[in-house]
Design a protein around this motif. Structure first.
Motif, PDB file in Angstrom:
ATOM      1  N   SER A  20       3.913  -2.074  10.221  1.00 54.58           N
ATOM      2  CA  SER A  20       4.312  -0.864   9.492  1.00 54.58           C
ATOM      3  C   SER A  20       3.096  -0.158   8.903  1.00 54.58           C
ATOM      4  O   SER A  20       3.052   1.066   8.860  1.00 54.58           O
ATOM      5  N   TRP A  21       2.101  -0.919   8.448  1.00 52.15           N
ATOM      6  CA  TRP A  21       0.871  -0.299   7.934  1.00 52.15           C
ATOM      7  C   TRP A  21       0.165   0.470   9.038  1.00 52.15           C
ATOM      8  O   TRP A  21      -0.340   1.568   8.837  1.00 52.15           O
ATOM      9  N   GLN A  24       2.162   3.559   9.783  1.00 54.60           N
ATOM     10  CA  GLN A  24       1.954   4.518   8.702  1.00 54.60           C
ATOM     11  C   GLN A  24       0.631   5.251   8.894  1.00 54.60           C
ATOM     12  O   GLN A  24       0.573   6.473   8.798  1.00 54.60           O
ATOM     13  N   ALA A  34       2.938  12.656   6.966  1.00 49.67           N
ATOM     14  CA  ALA A  34       3.095  11.898   5.722  1.00 49.67           C
ATOM     15  C   ALA A  34       4.079  12.543   4.753  1.00 49.67           C
ATOM     16  O   ALA A  34       4.763  11.845   4.005  1.00 49.67           O
ATOM     17  N   GLN A  38       9.273   8.626   6.182  1.00 49.59           N
ATOM     18  CA  GLN A  38       9.113   7.367   5.455  1.00 49.59           C
ATOM     19  C   GLN A  38       9.446   6.229   6.406  1.00 49.59           C
ATOM     20  O   GLN A  38      10.280   6.384   7.300  1.00 49.59           O
TER      21      GLN A  38
END
Length: 123
Positions: A20-21, A24, A34, A38
């Motif tokens: 997920s990082w 992201q 961004a 989400q």
């Protein structure tokens, strides 16, 4: 972004967090999304505490973020904000859900999750 991450079909909770990082950074931030997206994670072994040790004391409240399989959900920020605005106590939902599951107990939550996993394997 995923590369061979899902090749063996097994993705642990900590690996899903790391993925997920990466998503992201490389998909959402680097591509200018961004302010629009989400990420929300669900996993069969998810815990609210990133530092929880495997085999540590179980918390039925953790089942609020568990699912039969690893899941990465992309949510549109506009939809999340609309949901928050339209609910009289959106901030209280996570806490109420944890309290409710704690009232049901770890055994009941585990059994329900195992039934979901078994049903998926039968399909």
């Amino acid at each position: 972004v995923l590369g061979g991450t899902l090749d063996n079909g097994a993705l642990g909770w900590r690996e899903l967090i790391a993925l997920s990082w990466k998503l992201q950074a490389e998909v959402i931030v680097d591509r200018g999304h961004a302010e629009h997206l989400q990420i929300v994670l669900f996993h069969p072994a998810a815990t609210h505490s990133t530092y929880a040790e495997a085999g540590g004391p179980a918390d039925a409240g953790d089942f609020t973020i568990r699912s039969p399989h690893p899941v990465v959900q992309l949510l549109r920020e506009v939809d999340v904000l609309e949901g928050v605005r339209s609910h009289p106590d959106a901030e209280g939902i996570p806490g109420r859900n944890r309290v409710r599951l704690r009232g049901q107990g770890v055994a009941a939550c585990e059994e329900r999750l195992m039934r979901c996993i078994a049903a998926g394997e039968e399909a």
